[in-house]
Each structure stands twice: as structure tokens, then as C-alpha cells.
Design an enzyme around this catalytic site. Structure first.
Site, PDB file in Angstrom:
ATOM      1  N   CYS A 164       0.847  -1.195   0.000  1.00 45.33           N
ATOM      2  CA  CYS A 164       0.000   0.000   0.000  1.00 45.33           C
ATOM      3  C   CYS A 164       0.879   1.241   0.000  1.00 45.33           C
ATOM      4  O   CYS A 164       1.789   1.376   0.814  1.00 45.33           O
ATOM      5  CB  CYS A 164      -0.971   0.072   1.172  1.00 45.33           C
ATOM      6  SG  CYS A 164      -2.198  -1.225   1.158  1.00 45.33           S
ATOM      7  N   ARG A 182       4.302  -0.396  -4.480  1.00 46.79           N
ATOM      8  CA  ARG A 182       3.940  -0.919  -3.161  1.00 46.79           C
ATOM      9  C   ARG A 182       2.633  -1.697  -3.172  1.00 46.79           C
ATOM     10  O   ARG A 182       2.255  -2.294  -2.160  1.00 46.79           O
ATOM     11  CB  ARG A 182       3.821   0.237  -2.161  1.00 46.79           C
ATOM     12  CG  ARG A 182       5.084   1.040  -2.012  1.00 46.79           C
ATOM     13  CD  ARG A 182       4.869   2.180  -1.060  1.00 46.79           C
ATOM     14  NE  ARG A 182       4.725   1.711   0.290  1.00 46.79           N
ATOM     15  CZ  ARG A 182       5.714   1.585   1.160  1.00 46.79           C
ATOM     16  NH1 ARG A 182       6.933   1.917   0.792  1.00 46.79           N
ATOM     17  NH2 ARG A 182       5.505   1.145   2.365  1.00 46.79           N
ATOM     18  N   TRP A 190      -2.506  -2.855  -1.781  1.00 44.85           N
ATOM     19  CA  TRP A 190      -2.188  -4.277  -1.854  1.00 44.85           C
ATOM     20  C   TRP A 190      -3.190  -4.931  -0.905  1.00 44.85           C
ATOM     21  O   TRP A 190      -3.132  -4.718   0.304  1.00 44.85           O
ATOM     22  CB  TRP A 190      -0.749  -4.547  -1.415  1.00 44.85           C
ATOM     23  CG  TRP A 190      -0.329  -5.962  -1.603  1.00 44.85           C
ATOM     24  CD1 TRP A 190       0.094  -6.548  -2.769  1.00 44.85           C
ATOM     25  CD2 TRP A 190      -0.278  -6.989  -0.608  1.00 44.85           C
ATOM     26  NE1 TRP A 190       0.401  -7.872  -2.548  1.00 44.85           N
ATOM     27  CE2 TRP A 190       0.178  -8.175  -1.233  1.00 44.85           C
ATOM     28  CE3 TRP A 190      -0.583  -7.040   0.753  1.00 44.85           C
ATOM     29  CZ2 TRP A 190       0.343  -9.371  -0.552  1.00 44.85           C
ATOM     30  CZ3 TRP A 190      -0.420  -8.235   1.431  1.00 44.85           C
ATOM     31  CH2 TRP A 190       0.044  -9.386   0.777  1.00 44.85           C
ATOM     32  N   ASN A 220      -2.468   1.882   5.482  1.00 41.56           N
ATOM     33  CA  ASN A 220      -1.557   0.796   5.121  1.00 41.56           C
ATOM     34  C   ASN A 220      -1.345  -0.021   6.382  1.00 41.56           C
ATOM     35  O   ASN A 220      -1.082   0.552   7.438  1.00 41.56           O
ATOM     36  CB  ASN A 220      -0.221   1.387   4.639  1.00 41.56           C
ATOM     37  CG  ASN A 220       0.845   0.326   4.436  1.00 41.56           C
ATOM     38  OD1 ASN A 220       0.532  -0.816   4.138  1.00 41.56           O
ATOM     39  ND2 ASN A 220       2.095   0.705   4.598  1.00 41.56           N
ATOM     40  N   GLY A 221      -1.485  -1.340   6.301  1.00 35.67           N
ATOM     41  CA  GLY A 221      -1.273  -2.177   7.487  1.00 35.67           C
ATOM     42  C   GLY A 221      -2.479  -3.052   7.738  1.00 35.67           C
ATOM     43  O   GLY A 221      -3.293  -3.291   6.832  1.00 35.67           O
ATOM     44  N   GLU A 238      18.060 -17.988  -5.006  1.00 34.05           N
ATOM     45  CA  GLU A 238      17.697 -16.648  -5.467  1.00 34.05           C
ATOM     46  C   GLU A 238      17.267 -16.679  -6.945  1.00 34.05           C
ATOM     47  O   GLU A 238      16.287 -16.026  -7.328  1.00 34.05           O
ATOM     48  CB  GLU A 238      18.879 -15.688  -5.250  1.00 34.05           C
ATOM     49  CG  GLU A 238      18.703 -14.283  -5.777  1.00 34.05           C
ATOM     50  CD  GLU A 238      17.518 -13.508  -5.196  1.00 34.05           C
ATOM     51  OE1 GLU A 238      16.869 -13.996  -4.251  1.00 34.05           O
ATOM     52  OE2 GLU A 238      17.204 -12.432  -5.731  1.00 34.05           O
ATOM     53  N   LYS A 294      13.565 -15.526  -8.268  1.00 30.58           N
ATOM     54  CA  LYS A 294      13.354 -14.500  -9.302  1.00 30.58           C
ATOM     55  C   LYS A 294      12.458 -15.047 -10.406  1.00 30.58           C
ATOM     56  O   LYS A 294      11.570 -14.362 -10.889  1.00 30.58           O
ATOM     57  CB  LYS A 294      14.688 -14.051  -9.928  1.00 30.58           C
ATOM     58  CG  LYS A 294      15.561 -13.155  -9.089  1.00 30.58           C
ATOM     59  CD  LYS A 294      15.113 -11.719  -8.999  1.00 30.58           C
ATOM     60  CE  LYS A 294      14.328 -11.466  -7.756  1.00 30.58           C
ATOM     61  NZ  LYS A 294      15.011 -11.313  -6.509  1.00 30.58           N
ATOM     62  N   GLU A 352       8.731 -15.390  -9.191  1.00 34.73           N
ATOM     63  CA  GLU A 352       7.947 -14.166  -9.008  1.00 34.73           C
ATOM     64  C   GLU A 352       7.719 -13.410 -10.307  1.00 34.73           C
ATOM     65  O   GLU A 352       6.722 -12.708 -10.445  1.00 34.73           O
ATOM     66  CB  GLU A 352       8.540 -13.262  -7.924  1.00 34.73           C
ATOM     67  CG  GLU A 352       9.906 -12.727  -8.192  1.00 34.73           C
ATOM     68  CD  GLU A 352      10.457 -11.895  -7.027  1.00 34.73           C
ATOM     69  OE1 GLU A 352       9.688 -11.205  -6.363  1.00 34.73           O
ATOM     70  OE2 GLU A 352      11.677 -11.947  -6.796  1.00 34.73           O
ATOM     71  N   HIS A 364      19.193 -37.263  -2.955  1.00 29.54           N
ATOM     72  CA  HIS A 364      18.362 -37.630  -1.803  1.00 29.54           C
ATOM     73  C   HIS A 364      16.880 -37.385  -2.081  1.00 29.54           C
ATOM     74  O   HIS A 364      16.080 -37.367  -1.154  1.00 29.54           O
ATOM     75  CB  HIS A 364      18.821 -36.865  -0.560  1.00 29.54           C
ATOM     76  CG  HIS A 364      20.252 -37.133  -0.212  1.00 29.54           C
ATOM     77  ND1 HIS A 364      20.671 -38.341   0.292  1.00 29.54           N
ATOM     78  CD2 HIS A 364      21.364 -36.371  -0.351  1.00 29.54           C
ATOM     79  CE1 HIS A 364      21.994 -38.302   0.471  1.00 29.54           C
ATOM     80  NE2 HIS A 364      22.431 -37.117   0.082  1.00 29.54           N
ATOM     81  N   LYS A 402       6.023  -4.450  -3.145  1.00 37.26           N
ATOM     82  CA  LYS A 402       7.306  -4.228  -2.492  1.00 37.26           C
ATOM     83  C   LYS A 402       7.058  -3.721  -1.084  1.00 37.26           C
ATOM     84  O   LYS A 402       6.009  -3.145  -0.810  1.00 37.26           O
ATOM     85  CB  LYS A 402       8.089  -3.183  -3.287  1.00 37.26           C
ATOM     86  CG  LYS A 402       9.574  -3.368  -3.116  1.00 37.26           C
ATOM     87  CD  LYS A 402      10.343  -2.662  -4.174  1.00 37.26           C
ATOM     88  CE  LYS A 402      11.805  -2.878  -3.977  1.00 37.26           C
ATOM     89  NZ  LYS A 402      12.261  -4.203  -4.407  1.00 37.26           N
TER      90      LYS A 402
HETATM   91  C1  F6R Z   1      12.112 -10.652  -4.012  1.00 37.44           C
HETATM   92  C2  F6R Z   1      11.985  -9.606  -3.024  1.00 37.44           C
HETATM   93  C3  F6R Z   1      11.531  -9.979  -1.656  1.00 37.44           C
HETATM   94  C4  F6R Z   1      12.245  -9.117  -0.596  1.00 37.44           C
HETATM   95  C5  F6R Z   1      11.658  -9.409   0.788  1.00 37.44           C
HETATM   96  C6  F6R Z   1      12.360  -8.624   1.870  1.00 37.44           C
HETATM   97  O1  F6R Z   1      12.563 -10.170  -5.223  1.00 37.44           O
HETATM   98  O2  F6R Z   1      12.210  -8.455  -3.290  1.00 37.44           O
HETATM   99  O3  F6R Z   1      11.706 -11.325  -1.404  1.00 37.44           O
HETATM  100  O4  F6R Z   1      13.598  -9.400  -0.623  1.00 37.44           O
HETATM  101  O5  F6R Z   1      10.288  -9.082   0.793  1.00 37.44           O
HETATM  102  O6  F6R Z   1      12.252  -7.256   1.669  1.00 37.44           O
HETATM  103  P1  F6R Z   1      13.209  -6.245   2.419  1.00 37.44           P
HETATM  104  O7  F6R Z   1      14.578  -6.466   1.937  1.00 37.44           O
HETATM  105  O8  F6R Z   1      12.678  -4.881   2.057  1.00 37.44           O
HETATM  106  O9  F6R Z   1      13.069  -6.524   3.884  1.00 37.44           O
END
Ligand code: F6R
Length: 606
Positions: free
Chosen positions: A2, A27, A76, A102-103, A481, A485, A488, A504, A601
Site C-alpha cells: 500500500c 507498493r 495491496w 496501510n497495514g 535466489e 526470481k 515471481e 536424496h 514491495k
Molecule cells: C524478491 C523480493 C523480496 C524481498 C523481501 C524482503 O525479489 O524483493 O523477497 O527481498 O520481501 O524485503 P526487504 O529487503 O525490504 O526486507
């Protein structure tokens, strides 16, 4: 999670509010809405629509209401689906008070029942709507003082929130509050702003104010008053924003993610600057690093993967045991923590609720906290004993790239620092690593110069149902990682495995034509040979091998060459092609790269 923005000033409010929403859309993009005070005492002007901000902009057309104060929200969804009715702002029953949030309000069910008994009518399924009705009643009790009403209401709420409210009886006034969720004030000339983060107002002002936990802020075009929960006026904590508006723009790239991938040499160089020969001892002032007997890294998602790489480096160079914990799991296990435990939270945003809560748990049990963070003034660094900032600049794309490589750098610097302070790291080895670190920006540049063919390669696998990633040692978190990527961005099944673990169980997944990305350990290391055997095992079962390696590999169907570096530093180079593959796969599959479905994000809910 949000985005929230508020504007009050001499200019027309719609344009800065819309601009703020555009910059905050990363966000959350389930819906967007705006409320403006147009006529004193009359119902507010409000528009909101489900879906991305573009849907709202379409219905707004060229209409520019004559208003000098307003609020905007990009959502969001948590409580209630992504519909027009659930979109913020929410109004009181007179349509004169608007609220954005937000929250999560954890006690909203009981609040709603009570408010309905008192005659309030609800129009949405959100937790937020209870707060606007509460605020409406409280404002009446407080004879029209919105800030006093906000303080009272915050005392009745459980959970986390950033709240912004306007009332049409008081044009030009916006009241906000925060608990465990971000809110900053932008200090302008004849205008002021409130927003989830500074990117919303960076093109208008570089002056910002921090707001603490449970503080209430009351702004007009010419005044900013911050109070604590009891109404006591607090001094301003002003700071200068160190980057400019262009850093939060695409700058000619098709997507923010691509721009951020290409910004990695700079993010790495900026994070290293002045630190390769050792961290300033002042940075950890107050923490007895010699006295600690355990390190616990807490983080989520990509930051967690950076933590896993950090574990290898810290254990090796500082000879101390390291646990890496998913922040969302950590505190609920009630793990044993004491004053000899060093907690290292890693967070790009500095606001991730899971990480913040895990860190607070550890602190309350006496642990010292040394955080790694990319966002100045955010909650996690503010509540830490010491902070090592990464200097990746603003990361806008939802999928983290440059923040990750900057976090890796921070982990190496921290591991070297711990090794030096604790006397466990040979100075010659430390010096060799420092030299290698300094070469990384140029080496990442080199990798970026050779990624073009990855577009065509990626397209070959665009219809695959799954892609597997293998790695050993620091290549294992890199594999995790790479898989994250791809999931997502490409919405494709992807998993990362430790090369030695395949036999295993996971090797059963391999079928003819399964694409497997093998992150090969640095040539000449013990694990390079072991990993080569693991690759042979999957190849023998029909897998197509895409190897990322600093040396030729006979078993590879496709080889992505990267420069050689110190074996611990290799993830910085090997992750770059993985980011590009995920990016290209998203495009090949027609997905929105910067705003992948269901994600947002800065995850400020648990
Ligand atoms: C994946 C991604 C998320 C963040 C996670 C932590 O591409 O961006 O997995 O890494 O939500 O976010 P931060 O680093 O802001 O605590």
C-alpha cells in the site's frame, strides 16, 4: 505494501497526489483512489477504482478539481478483495471525512460490530473502514479537532497502520499517524507532503521528517506539528534526502528492473566506497563484537538469500557460528537469545514487518542488533544498535536485484570486520579479499556486456513447466535466489537445490528436456569437481544443462561465462545472468515485469 500520499499547499492537489501514487505504485496495485477537499463543509470529491493506477487515471480524464489538499492510496489487498468498494479512501457516513490506511487493524471485527450497533453503515469488507467511523465519532467528541481524534482512535487500534485523514470542514489540513508501518513528511515551501516513502515527493522537496512509533502528525501548507500519543508536541527530526528524482525514474529503460540490473556496478561500488580497507570502528560502537558467541541473521525472501551467503563468509572469516532465520518463523519459535547473540537483520526497505518483529523479539531478550539496510531513516535501522547501510539507491521494481548484490557486499564487509575484530582472519587473506571486492564493479559490468544472448536462450524454455537451479556452497543460496526470481516474474515453477542433495530426492523431478541451471563453483576449488559430477547425474537423466561458470564445462548444453573471482564472492557475478533470465522469461511469457501479480514491495504486514 500500500502506497500512501497526502498533499496540502498553494498548488492544485490532484497533480502531486497522482504523481505520488505513480511513484508508490510498486507498493501495491490492486486498486487506487483519491479524495480531495473541494468545497469547505461539503462532501469530499472522491474517485477510486479496482486495478492499476491507469484505471483510475482513465476515469479522471482531464478533469482537475479546484482543490489544494487531498490524499491518495494505492492498495495491496489484505482484508477484502481488490474491488472498487474495497479501494481506499474510505468515507464516514456524511462523506466529509476520508481515510487511507496501510497495514492491518487486528481488532476490526469487534470495532465494526460495535460501530454498526451505534448506527454506522459500512460499504466495504475492509478492516480500514472501521477506523474512519471511529475517527468520525472521535472528531465530534473532540469538537472538530482531527489530530486529537486521531490520537484517541490510535489508542483503540491493535495491529499495524499508517493512517492519513482529511475532513472537508478543515480544507488544507491532513492528519497522519503510524505504528509499525512507514510514514514520512516532505517539507516544502508553502506546501507539505505525507507519504509512505520519500519517492512520492522527491521531485518537490529533498527535506524530510522522520516520524516515530505512535506519533501523530498534523500538516497544513505552512505548518507541521508532530505529537506523541499523549498530545505532547515533539521536536522535528529533519534529514536531507541524498538521491534525486531521476534515481526513481526509468531513465530510458523498458522497465525499472532492467535499469536496476544495470545499476549494479554502481550499487556495489557505492556500497564498497571507503570501506574496502575495513569498516569504520565507530560503526559498531557500543557492540562488543569480541564478546558475542553466536550470530543470527534474520531476513525474508531475497534478503534471506543474502543472509545465507553471509553465513558462509562469517563462519569462515570470523570463526563464529551463524544461524540464518526466516524472519516470519523466528520469533514464534521462541528461540533462545541472550546478550552474547548478535542479530543481523537484512532489509532493503527497512520496513518489512516480519523482520522488524523478529528483531524486536531478539532485542527484548537482550541481543545486540547490527542491521544491514538500504533505506535511510526507516524503522529497522532506527531501532538497531548499529547499521551498515547499503548504497543501492531507490529500488522500485518489485523483484529485488541491485539491493541483493549490495546486501551481499555488506555481508562480506561485515564478515571481514568481524574476522578482524575477533582476530580470526589472516591479514594477508583479508587483503586479497579486499582487492577482489574492489574489482567486482568492473567484473559485473563485464557480465552485463555479455547477457544479450540470454534473451534467445531464455525463449527456448519459455514453455517449460519447470526450471531447476543447482548450486553448492555459496552457489546454493544463489540457486535459491535464481529460482525465486523466476517464480515471481515468470510465474513458472522453479526450485533451487544444493547439488549434493539431489540424489536424496529431488533428482526424481528430472525428465527429458528439464532445463537445469547449474551454478558452478569457482574453477580449481574442491567443490567444482563435486558439482561437475552432480551435473553429470542430471544430464544422464535427460536434463538440459545451462551452466554459469568461470571455466569451460564439457557437460554444458549452454555455457554462460563469468569472470573469475574469490570463491566466496562468486554470487555477485553468477546472480546477474539469473536476474536477466528471469527478466527475459517474464517478457517472453507476457508478464508485467515491474508489477508481478499478487506481489508488492515493502511487505509491511505479517
Ligand atoms: C524478491 C523480493 C523480496 C524481498 C523481501 C524482503 O525479489 O524483493 O523477497 O527481498 O520481501 O524485503 P526487504 O529487503 O525490504 O526486507
Amino acid at each position: 505494501m500500500c502506497g500512501i500520499v497526502g498533499y496540502t499547499g498553494k498548488g492544485l492537489a490532484l497533480s502531486p497526489v497522482l504523481e505520488g501514487l505513480r511513484r508508490l505504485e510498486y507498493r501495491g496495485y490492486d486498486s487506487a483512489g483519491i479524495a480531495l477537499v473541494v468545497t469547505k463543509g461539503a462532501p469530499l470529491w472522491i474517485e477510486k477504482r479496482a486495478g492499476k493506477l491507469g484505471n483510475l487515471e482513465e476515469i479522471l480524464g482531464d478533469a482537475i478539481p479546484e482543490s489544494h489538499s487531498g490524499i491518495g492510496h494505492t492498495r495491496w489487498a489484505t482484508h477484502g478483495g481488490p474491488t472498487d468498494d474495497n479501494a481506499h479512501p474510505h468515507l464516514d457516513n456524511e462523506g466529509k471525512l476520508a481515510l487511507i490506511h496501510n497495514g492491518i487493524i487486528e481488532n476490526y471485527v469487534e470495532l465494526r460490530a460495535e460501530l454498526e450497533k451505534r448506527g454506522h453503515t459500512f460499504k466495504s469488507e475492509t478492516d480500514t473502514e472501521s477506523v474512519v467511523h471511529l475517527l468520525s465519532d472521535a472528531r465530534k467528541t473532540h469538537k472538530g479537532d482531527l489530530a486529537a481524534a486521531m490520537r484517541e482512535v490510535c489508542g483503540q487500534l491493535r495491529g499495524s497502520f499508517t493512517l492519513l485523514a482529511i475532513h472537508s470542514d478543515e480544507p488544507g489540513r491532513i492528519v497522519g499517524s503510524r505504528r509499525n508501518s512507514p510514514l514520512v513528511v516532505g517539507v516544502g515551501e508553502g506546501e507539505n507532503f505525507l507519504a509512505s516513502d520519500v519517492s512520492a515527493f522527491i521531485s518537490h522537496t529533498k527535506r524530510a521528517l522522520e516520524l516515530g512509533q505512535d506519533e501523530v502528525v498534523d500538516i497544513t501548507a505552512s505548518s507541521i506539528v508532530v505529537t506523541d500519543a499523549s498530545g505532547k508536541v515533539l521536536p522535528h527530526r529533519e534529514y536531507e534526502i541524498s538521491w534525486d528524482a531521476s534515481a526513481a525514474e526509468r531513465g530510458g529503460y523498458a522497465h525499472f528492473m532492467l535499469k536496476e540490473i544495470y545499476e549494479q556496478p554502481k550499487a556495489i561500488a557505492d556500497t564498497l566506497i571507503g570501506r574496502t580497507a575495513g569498516l569504520d570502528p565507530e560503526i559498531t560502537a557500543g557492540i562488543d563484537l569480541k564478546g558475542i558467541n553466536k550470530v543470527v541473521i534474520i531476513a525474508c525472501g531475497t534478503a534471506y538469500h543474502a543472509g545465507l551467503v553471509g553465513k558462509y563468509a562469517i563462519e569462515k572469516w570470523a570463526d563464529i557460528s551463524v544461524d540464518v532465520e526466516l524472519a516470519s518463523e523466528y520469533r514464534y519459535r521462541e528461540p533462545s537469545v541472550d546478550a552474547q547473540t548478535l542479530i543481523i537483520p537484512i532489509s532493503q526497505s527497512g520496513e518489512t514487518m516480519d523482520t522488524l518483529m523478529a528483531m524486536r523479539y531478539a532485542r527484548s531478550h537482550g541481543a545486540r542488533v547490527f542491521s544491514v539496510c538500504n533505506t535511510n531513516g526507516s524503522t529497522i535501522p532506527r531501532e538497531s544498535d548499529a547499521v551498515l547501510y547499503t548504497h543501492a539507491g531507490p529500488e522500485i521494481a518489485v523483484a529485488s536485484t541491485k539491493a541483493f548484490t549490495a546486501q551481499l557486499i555488506a555481508m562480506y564487509l561485515l564478515a571481514l570486520h568481524l574476522g578482524r575484530v575477533r582476530g580470526t582472519l589472516d591479514s594477508k587473506i583479508a587483503h586479497e579479499i579486499e582487492l577482489e571486492l574492489a574489482e567486482l564493479p568492473a567484473k559485473v559490468e563485464q557480465v552485463l556486456e555479455t547477457v544479450e544472448p540470454l534473451r534467445e536462450l531464455t525463449r527456448k524454455f519459455k514453455d517449460s513447466s519447470s526450471m531447476l537451479f543447482l548450486g553448492r556452497h555459496v552457489g546454493f543460496p544463489t540457486a535459491l535466489e535464481g529460482a525465486l526470481k523466476l517464480k515471481e516474474l515468470a510465474y513458472m515453477h522453479a526450485e533451487g537445490f544444493a547439488g549434493g542433495e539431489l540424489k536424496h530426492g529431488p533428482i526424481a523431478l528430472i525428465d527429458t528436456g528439464t532445463p537445469v541451471i547449474a551454478i558452478m563453483p569457482a574453477v580449481g576449488t574442491l567443490l567444482a569437481e563435486k558439482m561437475a559430477s552432480n551435473v553429470q547425474e542430471v544430464k544422464a537423466r535427460g536434463a538440459i544443462i545451462i551452466a554459469i561458470s568461470d571455466a569451460p564445462l564439457a557437460s554444458a548444453d549452454h555455457l554462460i561465462r563469468i569472470p573469475s573471482t574469490h570463491e566466496f564472492l562468486q554470487p555477485i557475478l553468477s546472480v546477474v545472468p539469473l536476474q536477466v533470465i528471469a527478466y527475459e522469461m517474464a517478457i517472453a511469457r507476457g508478464n508485467d515485469v515491474d508489477q508481478p501479480r499478487n506481489l508488492a514491495k515493502s511487505v509491511t504486514v505479517e
